[in-house]
Design a protein around this motif. Structure first.
Motif, PDB file in Angstrom:
ATOM      1  N   THR A 233       0.759  -1.330  -0.090  1.00 23.58           N
ATOM      2  CA  THR A 233       0.055   0.221   0.078  1.00 23.58           C
ATOM      3  C   THR A 233       0.976   1.479  -0.006  1.00 23.58           C
ATOM      4  O   THR A 233       2.032   1.125   0.512  1.00 23.58           O
ATOM      5  CB  THR A 233      -1.173   0.076   1.205  1.00 23.58           C
ATOM      6  OG1 THR A 233      -0.165  -0.154   2.461  1.00 23.58           O
ATOM      7  CG2 THR A 233      -1.836  -1.240   1.139  1.00 23.58           C
TER       8      THR A 233
ATOM      9  N   HIS B 275      -0.496   5.005   0.745  1.00 28.41           N
ATOM     10  CA  HIS B 275      -0.914   5.850   1.772  1.00 28.41           C
ATOM     11  C   HIS B 275      -1.902   5.161   3.004  1.00 28.41           C
ATOM     12  O   HIS B 275      -2.260   3.860   2.727  1.00 28.41           O
ATOM     13  CB  HIS B 275      -1.580   6.970   1.285  1.00 28.41           C
ATOM     14  CG  HIS B 275      -2.892   6.769   0.401  1.00 28.41           C
ATOM     15  ND1 HIS B 275      -3.995   6.363   0.992  1.00 28.41           N
ATOM     16  CD2 HIS B 275      -2.886   6.727  -1.018  1.00 28.41           C
ATOM     17  CE1 HIS B 275      -4.864   6.178  -0.001  1.00 28.41           C
ATOM     18  NE2 HIS B 275      -4.091   6.474  -1.117  1.00 28.41           N
ATOM     19  N   SER B 276      -2.003   5.912   3.982  1.00 25.80           N
ATOM     20  CA  SER B 276      -2.503   5.260   5.369  1.00 25.80           C
ATOM     21  C   SER B 276      -3.918   4.652   5.103  1.00 25.80           C
ATOM     22  O   SER B 276      -4.556   3.914   5.611  1.00 25.80           O
ATOM     23  CB  SER B 276      -2.543   6.540   6.445  1.00 25.80           C
ATOM     24  OG  SER B 276      -3.318   7.476   5.730  1.00 25.80           O
TER      25      SER B 276
ATOM     26  N   GLU C  53      -5.477   3.385   2.030  1.00 24.00           N
ATOM     27  CA  GLU C  53      -5.293   2.128   1.550  1.00 24.00           C
ATOM     28  C   GLU C  53      -4.756   0.993   2.518  1.00 24.00           C
ATOM     29  O   GLU C  53      -5.271  -0.291   2.737  1.00 24.00           O
ATOM     30  CB  GLU C  53      -4.089   1.846   0.382  1.00 24.00           C
ATOM     31  CG  GLU C  53      -4.450   2.861  -0.649  1.00 24.00           C
ATOM     32  CD  GLU C  53      -3.199   2.932  -1.542  1.00 24.00           C
ATOM     33  OE1 GLU C  53      -2.253   2.672  -1.370  1.00 24.00           O
ATOM     34  OE2 GLU C  53      -3.538   3.479  -2.748  1.00 24.00           O
ATOM     35  N   ASP C  54      -3.843   1.474   3.194  1.00 27.56           N
ATOM     36  CA  ASP C  54      -3.219   0.583   4.546  1.00 27.56           C
ATOM     37  C   ASP C  54      -4.204   0.124   5.558  1.00 27.56           C
ATOM     38  O   ASP C  54      -4.158  -0.998   5.980  1.00 27.56           O
ATOM     39  CB  ASP C  54      -2.083   1.381   5.136  1.00 27.56           C
ATOM     40  CG  ASP C  54      -1.087   0.452   5.738  1.00 27.56           C
ATOM     41  OD1 ASP C  54      -0.745  -0.486   5.183  1.00 27.56           O
ATOM     42  OD2 ASP C  54      -0.644   1.075   6.901  1.00 27.56           O
ATOM     43  N   ARG C  55      -4.975   1.013   5.761  1.00 26.27           N
ATOM     44  CA  ARG C  55      -6.187   0.629   6.890  1.00 26.27           C
ATOM     45  C   ARG C  55      -6.977  -0.236   6.379  1.00 26.27           C
ATOM     46  O   ARG C  55      -7.287  -1.294   6.918  1.00 26.27           O
ATOM     47  CB  ARG C  55      -6.734   1.928   7.149  1.00 26.27           C
ATOM     48  CG  ARG C  55      -7.401   2.109   8.632  1.00 26.27           C
ATOM     49  CD  ARG C  55      -7.993   3.327   8.817  1.00 26.27           C
ATOM     50  NE  ARG C  55      -7.215   4.441   8.686  1.00 26.27           N
ATOM     51  CZ  ARG C  55      -7.390   5.996   8.612  1.00 26.27           C
ATOM     52  NH1 ARG C  55      -8.698   6.400   8.382  1.00 26.27           N
ATOM     53  NH2 ARG C  55      -6.513   6.873   8.296  1.00 26.27           N
TER      54      ARG C  55
ATOM     55  N   ALA D  19      -6.253  -2.566   4.071  1.00 25.58           N
ATOM     56  CA  ALA D  19      -5.651  -3.984   3.911  1.00 25.58           C
ATOM     57  C   ALA D  19      -5.389  -4.413   5.264  1.00 25.58           C
ATOM     58  O   ALA D  19      -5.594  -5.746   5.505  1.00 25.58           O
ATOM     59  CB  ALA D  19      -4.204  -3.560   3.307  1.00 25.58           C
ATOM     60  N   LYS D  20      -4.893  -3.725   6.181  1.00 30.19           N
ATOM     61  CA  LYS D  20      -4.742  -4.367   7.728  1.00 30.19           C
ATOM     62  C   LYS D  20      -5.971  -4.803   8.188  1.00 30.19           C
ATOM     63  O   LYS D  20      -5.983  -5.923   8.854  1.00 30.19           O
ATOM     64  CB  LYS D  20      -4.401  -3.262   8.536  1.00 30.19           C
ATOM     65  CG  LYS D  20      -2.627  -3.128   8.284  1.00 30.19           C
ATOM     66  CD  LYS D  20      -2.004  -2.012   9.335  1.00 30.19           C
ATOM     67  CE  LYS D  20      -0.693  -2.145   8.909  1.00 30.19           C
ATOM     68  NZ  LYS D  20      -0.106  -0.885   9.048  1.00 30.19           N
TER      69      LYS D  20
ATOM     70  N   THR E 249       2.710  -8.081   8.425  1.00 31.78           N
ATOM     71  CA  THR E 249       2.809  -6.578   8.199  1.00 31.78           C
ATOM     72  C   THR E 249       4.377  -6.335   7.920  1.00 31.78           C
ATOM     73  O   THR E 249       4.985  -6.807   8.891  1.00 31.78           O
ATOM     74  CB  THR E 249       2.220  -5.555   8.977  1.00 31.78           C
ATOM     75  OG1 THR E 249       0.730  -6.221   9.188  1.00 31.78           O
ATOM     76  CG2 THR E 249       2.270  -4.315   8.610  1.00 31.78           C
TER      77      THR E 249
END
Ligand SMILES: C[S@@+](CC[C@H](N)C(=O)[O-])C[C@H]1O[C@@H](n2cnc3c(N)ncnc32)[C@H](O)[C@@H]1O
Length: 270
Positions: free
Chosen positions: A240, A242-243, A245-247, A249-250, A269
């Motif tokens: 990912t 930026h944050s 997208e990251d959120r 995925a996580k 991660t």
């Protein structure tokens, strides 16, 4: 980043986190891997060099020259399918050992002024990866002021979204906003620019690109489609940018927050 492979030198786009992606998808020799975001083929080439067979997907027709090069170099183990990774379990029918998704825009897309992704390059306000559907100019010139403000806030985390949306609606009442630099200048004039900060249009351009390409819907659907397509013990690697997208995925990897109830794949991660 880990060691550099030969593939990185022959590609115009330097793949990010390549060593980490290869490590996450081990073992590669003889494995069947889906590269859902082919781009310039940096990941695909490295996976093929490591002995995997690769089914690559991209929705941008401009990746064709890179597809041709890999098809010539790996005629037996490389296949390309044009389409969206949200539907990867329909595009690919046999189970696979690994899926990799490198989310976001490629440097080729950003560098090409005519694609309209960059506020630094004069070009049509387009931003469509596939060349189909509504462009960024369509959104900027037709959305209601409140809708536009919400979009800039939700997808760009732009705290001055209401001021920008108000200025856009006033400006488009005089003449349509059709180019990247026209919009970038308007945003700069509206919210100002502090020395040393990112360009004031950065967040708005990110937001428009995400909306134009339905990037969050694609990501959510792509994660669940990968889960369905992966064979027992298969691996899913998601890179990912930026944050936001990251959120997504996580969250997918955490069952209690909406991810798969009993994931067969170990979340990691890096
Ligand atoms: C960051 S680049 C990938 C770069 C690639 N890993 C490489 O090594 O060259 C992202 C690519 O994914 C494609 N893409 C983005 N969203 C997509 C989607 N939903 N379906 C298919 N392709 C997509 C873009 O067109 C772009 O070519």
């Amino acid at each position: 980043m880990g060691k550099t492979l030969a593939s990185e030198q022959s590609s115009p786009h330097v793949p990010v986190l390549l060593a980490e992606v290869l490590a996450a998808l081990q073992p590669l020799s003889g494995a069947r891997i889906v590269d859902g975001t082919f781009g310039a083929g940096g990941y695909s080439r490295a996976l093929l060099e490591a002995g995997a067979s690769v089914i690559a997907i991209d929705r941008d027709p401009s990746v064709a020259p890179h597809v041709e090069r890999l098809s010539a170099d790996f005629p037996k183990t490389f296949e390309f399918i044009a389409g969206e990774f949200a539907a990867l379990d329909q595009l690919v029918t046999q189970p696979v050992d690994g899926v990799v998704l490198d989310i976001g825009v490629s440097s080729m897309q950003l560098d090409e002024a005519d694609r309209g992704f960059s506020f630094m390059r004069e070009g049509p306000l387009d931003m469509r990866m596939s060349g189909e559907g509504d462009s960024a100019a369509d959104l900027v010139n037709t959305l209601e002021e409140a809708e536009l403000a919400n979009l800039l806030f939700a997808y760009g985390e732009e705290r001055k979204s209401r001021r920008i949306a108000h200025a856009v609606v006033a400006a488009r009442g005089i003449e349509p906003i059709t180019t990247t630099t026209q919009l970038a200048r308007l945003i700069e004039k509206t919210i100002g620019r502090k020395p040393g900060d990112n360009h004031p249009a950065t967040r708005s351009f990110q937001a428009l690109r995400i909306a134009v390409n339905a990037e969050f819907d694609q990501l959510v659907e792509g994660l669940f489609a990968s889960e369905r397509l992966l064979d027992e013990g298969g691996r899913l690697a998601v890179v990912t940018f930026h944050s936001l997208e990251d959120r997504i995925a996580k969250r997918f990897f955490e069952p209690e927050k909406g991810g798969p109830a009993q994931s067969r794949h170990l979340p990691q991660t890096v």
